[in-house]
Design an enzyme around this catalytic site. Structure first.
Site, PDB file in Angstrom:
ATOM      1  N   LYS A  15       0.807  -1.225   0.000  1.00 51.60           N
ATOM      2  CA  LYS A  15       0.000   0.000   0.000  1.00 51.60           C
ATOM      3  C   LYS A  15       0.842   1.279   0.000  1.00 51.60           C
ATOM      4  CE  LYS A  15      -4.350  -1.565   0.299  1.00 51.60           C
ATOM      5  NZ  LYS A  15      -5.453  -1.149  -0.609  1.00 51.60           N
TER       6      LYS A  15
ATOM      7  N   SER B 191       1.256 -10.000   0.006  1.00 49.96           N
ATOM      8  CA  SER B 191       1.040  -8.563  -0.175  1.00 49.96           C
ATOM      9  C   SER B 191       1.181  -7.746   1.098  1.00 49.96           C
ATOM     10  CB  SER B 191      -0.313  -8.318  -0.832  1.00 49.96           C
ATOM     11  OG  SER B 191      -1.327  -8.971  -0.113  1.00 49.96           O
TER      12      SER B 191
END
Lengths: 327, 327
Positions: A54, A311
Site C-alpha cells: 500500500k 502482499s
C-alpha cells in the site's frame, strides 16, 4: 470505455517511487516448490515500507498531487494498510494526513498510524456513523484531497510498479510464462500488476485470489459484471474483504485476468506457516491467500511455475501464533 | 603473519556467487529507529537461500574446489545452518555431500539436510563419540573434502560477500560512518565482512555480538589472545555458541573490529519480536543478537546510524512463539 490508467501512468509512478519504495525480493524455496509441484516465486511485498504494498499507491497518489493540493493535505478512510501507506508517504513528503478510522480499530494500528504523523479521526462503527460523511465534512472544511484505497488512478498506478518489478525478476529467474496470483480486495494491486505485465511480460497472467465465501472477484469475472459479497465480516483475511470489485479496477481485470481462485481461512494460516518456515517472512492472513492458492490449489493452476504476491505482513502476534501452530 | 584471505578472495567469491546467492535487502523501520535513538539498518540474511548467510560460504567453498575433488564430494560437521548451506550448495552443483550430525538434532534440521540431497551420518553426542573421528574416517575412506564452518579460507571469503553488499547498500542509504554489528560464533561472517568493509567502506567498523556469558570474542579482543567460553551449553542462541574464536578469523578481527557486545537471551527474544513486528522477517535467536545490541545497547554504540545483520531465521515455531510473547 477507456481504462482508468495506462502503462505510462505506471512507469511515471515508478519514476516517482524510485529511491523511496523498496524493490522487494522475489523469493523461492525448494521445499515450497516440492509442496506445490512446480516452481513457486514469491513477491515479498510484506518487506515494503509500512509492511505492505500500500505504500506504493500512497506515495504515488500524494506525490502526483499539484503543489497547492499537497500543501492543504490529504485524507483517507482505512483501518489498515492503506492508512499506514498514505500516512507514511505523507509524512516523508511533509504533507498533512488525516486518517478516518473506526474507534474500535486495533490499538496497534491506531498507534502506528499516529506514529507516522497522521491526525487520526475516530468514528463509531457500531453506532452507524458514516465515515464517508465524517470524512467528507472534514475534507471540505479543510480542502483536503481524498485518497481512495483502490478506485483511484494514481493509487492503481503505484501498485502497478510491483508488476514492473515482477516482470524483470521473473525474467531473471528464467520464467517467461506463468500465472501470477495476487491477493485481491478492491483490485488496485491486481489491476496495476495486470497492466504492467501486459506491457512488459505478456506471458504472465494475473489471477485474483480471495477468501472462500468472499470471492466477489471470481464470481464477477465469470458473470462479466460486478457482483457483491453477501457479507463483509467473518473472514480472518479482513484486509482484502471489500464489498465488491472496484468500478475502475474491474474493466481492467475483466480484460486481462484469468479465472479467480479462493482459499479457506485455514489454508491462509497454513500458507503463513510455510512462509515463516521456508521463506522467513511474516505474512498476514489476507496477504497469504495467493501463496495458499499456489500451494493448495495446484490443480487449478497452469504451467511449470507460478508467481504469487505476499502482499502484506501486518498481523498481530496472537493471529501469527495460530499460523505457527499449523507448522 | 599473513591473514587467511584478502579482499581479492572475497571479490572472487562474489563472482562465483553471482546469480546464485540472493542479494539480501538492507531494511529499515522508523519504529526501530525511534526505539534505538538512531537509524538502524538491518541486513536480512535470513532471506538468503537456506535461511542463513551460511549458503554464501558453502557455495564459495564447494565452487572453489578443483574438478577432481568436487567429483569425490564434500563433508561437513554441523547440526545447523552450515549443514544446510553446504548441502544445498553441493546439491545445486551436483556434488555429493556427507553431513555428520548428532543423532539428537531436531527432526526438522535432519529432514531439511536430507531434503537437500545430503547423506546424513549420525553420531551419538551423549555416548561421547567424536564427530571429528567419525568424519575423518569417512573422509579418508571416500576422498571427501572437509568444509569447516568458519576456519576455512573459502568459507570466510564467501561470507565476506555479505560485507561487499553492505558497503554498497549503506552508501545508497546515505550512511558513510557506522558500527556494523555482526552475530558472531566462530567469526567467519564477522571477519569476512570486516575485510570487505576495510576495502570498500572504511568508515564502517565491525563489532562482534554474542550471547552474554558466551562472549569469548569480546573478551578475546580485549585480551589480545583467543580465550575460551567456560561452557558451550545454556544459551538459546546455540547457532553462535562456539568454543573460542577461530584461529584464522581472530587475527583479522583483532586488527579490524571494535569492542565486542553481548546481550541476554531475553533481549535476543525481544529483538526477534521487533523484527517480526517492524520488519516482517523471521530471526532465530542467534541471528537476532546484533539487532538486540542495536536496540538495547544503544549507549555502547557510536554514531548516528548503526548497521546490523540478522544472520539467520532457522527457528522452530515453539521458540518463535516465545518471541511473539514479548511484543
Amino acid at each position: 470505455m477507456t481504462e482508468a490508467i495506462t502503462i505510462d501512468d505506471i512507469r511515471a509512478a515508478q519514476r516517482r517511487l524510485a529511491s523511496v519504495a523498496r524493490v522487494t525480493p522475489l523469493l523461492e524455496s525448494p521445499f515450497l516448490n516440492a509442496l506445490a509441484g512446480r516452481r513457486v516465486l514469491v513477491k515479498a511485498e510484506c518487506l515494503q515500507r509500512t509492511g505492505s504494498f500500500k505504500f506504493r499507491g500512497g506515495w504515488s497518489a500524494v506525490s502526483a498531487l499539484p503543489e497547492a493540493a499537497r500543501k492543504r493535505g490529504v485524507i483517507a478512510f482505512s483501518s489498515g494498510n492503506h492508512a499506514q501507506g498514505v500516512a507514511h508517504a505523507a509524512e516523508l513528503m511533509g504533507v498533512t494526513a488525516v486518517i478516518v478510522m473506526p474507534g474500535d480499530a486495533p490499538a496497534l494500528k491506531l498507534a502506528n498510524t499516529r506514529a507516522h504523523g497522521a491526525e487520526v479521526v475516530l468514528y463509531d462503527r457500531v453506532a452507524g456513523e458514516s465515515r464517508e460523511e465524517i470524512g467528507g465534512r472534514i475534507a471540505e472544511a479543510r480542502g483536503l484531497t481524498l485518497i481512495r484505497p483502490f478506485d483511484e488512478p494514481m493509487v492503481m498506478a503505484g501498485q502497478g510498479t510491483c508488476g514492473l518489478e515482477i516482470a524483470v525478476q521473473a525474467r531473471e529467474a528464467g520464467v517467461e510464462r506463468a500465472d501470477v496470483l495476487v491477493c485481491c480486495g478492491g483490485g488496485g494491486l491486481s489491476s496495476g500488476i495486470a497492466l504492467a505485465l501486459e506491457a512488459e511480460a505478456p506471458g504472465l497472467r494475473v489471477r485474483t485470489c480471495e477468501p472462500a465465501g468472499f470471492d466477489d472477484w471470481a464470481r464477477s469475472l465469470v458473470a462479466g459484471e460486478r457482483l457483491a459479497n453477501p457479507t463483509e465480516s467473518g473472514s480472518i483475511c479482513d484486509a482484502i474483504v471489500t464489498p465488491s470489485p472496484g468500478q475502475l479496477t474491474f474493466p481492467i481485470l475483466q480484460r486481462l485476468a484469468g479465472p479467480g481462485l479462493a482459499v479457506t481461512d485455514d489454508e491462509a494460516l497454513m500458507a503463513m506457516g510455510q512462509a515463516f518456515l521456508r521463506l522467513k517472512i511474516v505474512a498476514e492472513p489476507g496477504g497469504a491467500v495467493a501463496l495458499a492458492a499456489a500451494l493448495y490449489r495446484a490443480g487449478e493452476i497452469e504451467g511449470e511455475a507460478v508467481i504469487c504476491t505476499v502482499s502484506g505482513g501486518n498481523v498481530d502476534p496472537a493471529m501469527f501464533a495460530r499460523a505457527l501452530a499449523t507448522v
